[in-house]
Design a protein around this motif. Structure first.
Motif, PDB file in Angstrom:
ATOM      1  N   ALA A 183       0.896  -1.286  -0.002  1.00  0.00           N
ATOM      2  CA  ALA A 183      -0.121   0.079  -0.056  1.00  0.00           C
ATOM      3  C   ALA A 183       0.764   1.274   0.033  1.00  0.00           C
ATOM      4  N   ARG A 184       2.001   1.337   0.342  1.00  0.00           N
ATOM      5  CA  ARG A 184       3.080   2.330   0.485  1.00  0.00           C
ATOM      6  C   ARG A 184       3.582   2.709  -1.035  1.00  0.00           C
ATOM      7  N   VAL A 185       3.340   1.993  -2.010  1.00  0.00           N
ATOM      8  CA  VAL A 185       3.814   2.499  -3.265  1.00  0.00           C
ATOM      9  C   VAL A 185       3.310   3.698  -3.619  1.00  0.00           C
ATOM     10  N   LYS A 186       4.114   4.525  -4.288  1.00  0.00           N
ATOM     11  CA  LYS A 186       3.641   5.640  -4.656  1.00  0.00           C
ATOM     12  C   LYS A 186       3.688   6.046  -6.370  1.00  0.00           C
ATOM     13  N   ASP A 187       4.004   5.257  -6.986  1.00  0.00           N
ATOM     14  CA  ASP A 187       4.305   5.347  -8.469  1.00  0.00           C
ATOM     15  C   ASP A 187       4.290   3.980  -8.976  1.00  0.00           C
ATOM     16  N   LEU A 188       3.383   3.747  -9.814  1.00  0.00           N
ATOM     17  CA  LEU A 188       2.985   2.483 -10.482  1.00  0.00           C
ATOM     18  C   LEU A 188       2.760   2.380 -11.953  1.00  0.00           C
ATOM     19  N   SER A 189       3.406   1.781 -12.675  1.00  0.00           N
ATOM     20  CA  SER A 189       3.395   1.604 -14.411  1.00  0.00           C
ATOM     21  C   SER A 189       2.963   0.434 -14.689  1.00  0.00           C
ATOM     22  N   ILE A 190       2.146  -0.107 -15.313  1.00  0.00           N
ATOM     23  CA  ILE A 190       1.619  -1.246 -16.087  1.00  0.00           C
ATOM     24  C   ILE A 190       1.835  -1.144 -17.604  1.00  0.00           C
ATOM     25  N   ILE A 191       2.694  -1.713 -18.101  1.00  0.00           N
ATOM     26  CA  ILE A 191       3.266  -1.913 -19.671  1.00  0.00           C
ATOM     27  C   ILE A 191       2.911  -2.941 -20.378  1.00  0.00           C
ATOM     28  N   ASN A 192       2.062  -3.028 -21.555  1.00  0.00           N
ATOM     29  CA  ASN A 192       2.017  -4.057 -22.410  1.00  0.00           C
ATOM     30  C   ASN A 192       1.199  -5.213 -21.947  1.00  0.00           C
ATOM     31  N   TYR A 193       0.469  -5.014 -20.921  1.00  0.00           N
ATOM     32  CA  TYR A 193      -0.442  -5.950 -20.463  1.00  0.00           C
ATOM     33  C   TYR A 193      -1.372  -6.462 -21.200  1.00  0.00           C
ATOM     34  N   PHE A 208      -4.424   1.963  -1.834  1.00  0.00           N
ATOM     35  CA  PHE A 208      -3.714   2.766  -2.510  1.00  0.00           C
ATOM     36  C   PHE A 208      -3.667   4.086  -2.131  1.00  0.00           C
ATOM     37  N   GLN A 209      -3.758   4.366  -0.700  1.00  0.00           N
ATOM     38  CA  GLN A 209      -3.955   5.827  -0.429  1.00  0.00           C
ATOM     39  C   GLN A 209      -2.991   6.637  -0.657  1.00  0.00           C
ATOM     40  N   ASN A 210      -1.785   5.929  -0.997  1.00  0.00           N
ATOM     41  CA  ASN A 210      -0.490   6.785  -1.048  1.00  0.00           C
ATOM     42  C   ASN A 210       0.044   6.874  -2.601  1.00  0.00           C
ATOM     43  N   ILE A 211      -0.923   6.343  -3.488  1.00  0.00           N
ATOM     44  CA  ILE A 211      -0.236   6.337  -4.883  1.00  0.00           C
ATOM     45  C   ILE A 211      -0.510   7.807  -5.647  1.00  0.00           C
ATOM     46  N   VAL A 212       0.591   8.221  -6.037  1.00  0.00           N
ATOM     47  CA  VAL A 212       0.781   9.657  -6.717  1.00  0.00           C
ATOM     48  C   VAL A 212       0.710   9.360  -8.316  1.00  0.00           C
ATOM     49  N   SER A 213       1.544   8.451  -8.616  1.00  0.00           N
ATOM     50  CA  SER A 213       1.685   8.313 -10.265  1.00  0.00           C
ATOM     51  C   SER A 213       1.166   7.185 -10.666  1.00  0.00           C
ATOM     52  N   LEU A 214       0.335   7.297 -11.641  1.00  0.00           N
ATOM     53  CA  LEU A 214      -0.152   5.783 -12.462  1.00  0.00           C
ATOM     54  C   LEU A 214      -0.062   5.906 -13.920  1.00  0.00           C
ATOM     55  N   LYS A 215       0.658   4.899 -14.527  1.00  0.00           N
ATOM     56  CA  LYS A 215       0.765   4.842 -15.820  1.00  0.00           C
ATOM     57  C   LYS A 215       0.322   3.490 -16.729  1.00  0.00           C
ATOM     58  N   LEU A 216      -0.689   3.712 -17.318  1.00  0.00           N
ATOM     59  CA  LEU A 216      -1.218   2.417 -18.014  1.00  0.00           C
ATOM     60  C   LEU A 216      -0.941   2.543 -19.541  1.00  0.00           C
ATOM     61  N   ILE A 217       0.106   1.498 -19.830  1.00  0.00           N
ATOM     62  CA  ILE A 217       0.635   2.073 -21.196  1.00  0.00           C
ATOM     63  C   ILE A 217       0.400   0.684 -21.881  1.00  0.00           C
ATOM     64  N   MET A 218       0.106   0.752 -23.205  1.00  0.00           N
ATOM     65  CA  MET A 218       0.027  -0.114 -24.245  1.00  0.00           C
ATOM     66  C   MET A 218      -0.895  -1.497 -23.683  1.00  0.00           C
TER      67      MET A 218
END
Length: 712
Positions: A183-193, A208-218
């Motif tokens: 739950a402490r993760v701040k930046d998550l990217s999921i790529i080519n899923y 995910f109350q601490n997540i600051v950045s999220l990228k969902l790519i391809m």
């Protein structure tokens, strides 16, 4: 050399063009820090695993590195391993024994019995950033769960990446279901899923109350975006390359079953970008206060987007709309209405945008406007621009024929004319406007006193707006433009600091400076002006502050002006100036006490077998660059000994050069670069070449791209 440095603690070879380490590295038993980043290392010697005290190993951007030593687990004190941007296809299987490892930038899941994702299980001290690649090689959700990402409480940045090729979307969904981070993760990217939807854990507010950045790519198989609008700490969101998404609807803002649904969705979001959404057609706004803190919005390459856009973004400062071909002027206008805080607006690749919306005039805080690739742009006759605009760039607007900078409304303006009603404009750049004929300013205020930078590129038909009185321009660039321009009077630019004229095919001369000297001009570049006859007259007195002079491909320039060059000149480059080169003994460089950098280049017809002549170059030189000279066979030993301050020597593409000079000159150098000199290269080979004794004391030698480092 290395064996003699037995007490060494820190060794950095970053950016040196070395391709291997010697086995003798094992003798540095006290080494704690080894930096090989940005080198051409292909593999590490096995002996590196004997460095039992090594704590940090930086291999980042070693783009030829394909494998790590098998016994990496012997580096028991290793805490930091950086393997970003390498060609590693797997991680040694026993890496899991490094239980004290704190920073591992990348973990590559191997194929067919290679490194398993379960190797991450015991690396509980990992922190900072972790990028897991090769997730298509994970065999099942059960296998993925062994990585225990949820238990790695110190990780702040996590990137999960597949190859993008999948025949089993269900397996990939099961794998991602089991890769829930702490739950402490701040930046998550999921790529080519490759799954068809996202896991439930992604939208859990409390998880995910601490997540600051999220990228969902391809994530090419997903038909819907996850319900993430209620992630209260989320500040940065990027969604790209999701080719099955046709609609951004209610589900995007929050779970309809949640009691807190639709209460200011995305209340903390500051940056939002949609890129390469090829099938996206509609964006449904809720009007529930969503995006209330949004600062930046980017819509790039969304060619089918036609629906409404959010129309109340009170905090938005930066807006980019590019490659959204179906959007109309009216839709852009509606969006602009609610952007009272907008400071930068970039619009490009929109053929349906035929006029700039009048709403632009109401953007009182707009400072920068870029208009690119709007091929059919036809601005409104009476249109003005925001009064506080500082920067305007117009690029590849093929229909544009006239740009007028005005301080008040103008009458009788023709179509295909852009009218700019603005008094604070400081920077104007016009690039690649093939139909542009006129850039004009009203008589008497020409150009506006605020204008500091005028940059014109590839506008060959444009008639340069010759001023009628002094201007405040500090930077003037005319490149591949203004074919009719023959003369430029520098007297109208008393505040000029930098002047660059390139590929002006009919440019012949600089007019006199009627009101004395240009005190501020420090940089003058003239290139590919085939008809230029001379440089500014009396420049040694009229340009007293000139520090940098570059002259390239000006074949008709025969000599420097009477009186020579300004005494404050520090950098001089002469490329392919045939007539000027013939009179080189009259250049008077010895009279320039500040000249420290000199470059000479060009395939001259004159048979010049030795260069430079005696006393041609000044004693103050610290950098000498000799390049593209086809005839010299040697460097003149009489023209170099007095260069006692020289520290760096470049010799590039001199195919007949075969001898380096004798004497103390080479011993004083700290850097020597030799490239594309086929006769000279073998003579300079380390320990083998005939000239190696001459250069062995130079600290850094570049030989056709390979660096030789001497530590003596």
């Amino acid at each position: 050399m290395l064996p003699s440095l037995r007490c060494l603690r820190v060794l950095s070879l970053s950016r040196y063009q070395i391709s291997e380490l010697p086995q003798s590295i094992k003798n540095l038993i006290h080494l704690r820090y080894l930096d090989l980043s940005y080198t051409k290392i292909k593999q590490l010697p096995k002996s590196v695993t004997t460095l039992c005290n090594l704590q940090t190993l930086d291999l980042s951007y070693c783009k030829d590195l394909t494998e790590l030593p098998v016994n990496m687990e012997k580096l028991t004190n290793l805490r930091h391993l950086d393997i970003r941007e390498t060609r590693l296809t797997e991680i040694p299987t026993q890496m899991s024994r490094l239980k004290d490892l704190q920073h591992l930038t990348n973990f590559v899941v191997g194929k067919d019995g290679g490194s398993r994702i379960s190797a991450l299980k015991n690396l509980c001290q990992l922190r900072g950033k972790l990028h897991i690649l090769g997730l298509e090689n994970v065999t099942s959700g059960s296998d993925a769960s062994k990585a225990n990402l949820k238990g790695k409480e110190h990780l702040e940045v996590l990137e999960l990446e597949w190859s993008g090729d999948t025949n089993d979307s269900q397996k990939e969904k099961e794998v991602l279901d089991q890769l829930q981070p702490h739950a402490r993760v701040k930046d998550l990217s999921i790529i080519n899923y490759g799954g068809t939807n996202f896991p439930d854990w992604l939208k859990r507010v409390h998880s995910f109350q601490n997540i600051v950045s999220l990228k969902l790519i391809m994530c090419a198989n997903c038909y819907f975006l996850p319900s993430i609008g209620q992630l209260r700490s989320l500040k940065h969101l990027r969604i790209a390359g999701m080719k099955e998404i046709m609609e951004v609807g209610r589900e995007f803002y929050g779970d309809a079953s949640s009691s807190s649904c639709l209460i200011k969705p995305f209340q903390s979001l500051e940056t939002l970008s949609f890129d390469d959404m090829l099938e996206w057609e509609e964006w449904h706004a809720l009007g529930a206060g969503e995006f209330s803190c949004l600062l930046e919005l980017s819509l790039v390459n969304c060619p089918k987007l036609i629906g409404e856009l959010p129309n109340h973004l009170p905090c938005l400062r930066k807006l980019k709309i590019s490659g959204c071909q179906q959007l109309l002027s009216i839709q852009v206008a509606l969006l602009l209405q609610g952007l009272s805080s907008l400071q930068k607006f970039e619009v490009s690749g929109m053929p349906n945008l035929k006029e700039l919306p009048l709403e632009l005039c109401g953007l009182s805080n707009l400072r920068s406007l870029e208009i690119k690739e709007c091929s059919f742009l036809e601005p409104a006759l009476e249109m003005g621009l925001p009064p506080m605009l500082k920067t305007l760039k117009i690029d590849r607007c093929e229909s544009l024929k006239s740009v007028t900078i005005a301080l008040s409304s103008s009458e009788g303006m023709k179509m295909n004319t852009m009218h700019i009603n603005n008094i604070g404009l400081e920077e104007l750049r016009i690039f690649d406007c093939s139909s542009l004929l006129q850039l004009s300013f009203p008589i008497g205020v020409l150009p506006p006193p605020s204008l500091k930078i005028l940059d014109i590129y590839n506008c060959s038909s444009l008639e340069f707006p010759l001023p009628l009185e002094e201007t405040s321009i500090k930077v003037l660039r005319i490149r591949s433009s203004c074919d009719l321009l023959k003369s430029l009077s520098l007297g109208f630019f008393p505040k000029l600091r930098s002047l660059e004229i390139r590929e002006c095919i009919n440019f012949e001369t600089f007019s006199s400076i009627p009101n004395g000297e240009l005190q501020n001009l420090t940089k003058l570049i003239v290139c590919n002006c085939n008809n230029l006859k001379s440089l500014p007259h009396q420049m040694h007195t009229l340009l007293p502050s000139l520090q940098e002079l570059r002259i390239k491909e000006c074949p008709e320039v025969e000599s420097f002006p009477d009186g020579g060059l300004p005494s404050n000149l520090t950098t001089l480059e002469i490329h392919n100036c045939e007539k000027l080169m013939k009179g080189r003994m009259g250049w008077g460089l010895q009279a320039l006490p500040s000249l420290s950098k000199f470059t000479i280049a060009g395939e001259y017809k004159e048979v010049l077998e030795s260069f430079p002549e005696e006393w041609l170059l000044p004693t103050a030189l610290t950098f000498l660059n000799i390049r593209h000279l086809p005839n010299p066979k040697s460097l003149n030993h009489k023209g170099l000994p007095h260069l006692t301050s020289l520290k760096v020597l470049f010799i590039i593409q001199c195919p007949k050069l075969q001898l380096l000079p004798e004497g103390q000159l080479l011993n004083n150098l700290s850097g020597l670069k030799i490239k594309n000199c086929p006769l000279l290269k073998p003579r300079c080979q380390k320990e083998k070449g005939e000239d190696w004794p001459k250069i062995s004391r130079i600290r850094l030698i570049g030989l056709d791209g390979e660096d030789i480092i001497n530590f003596k």
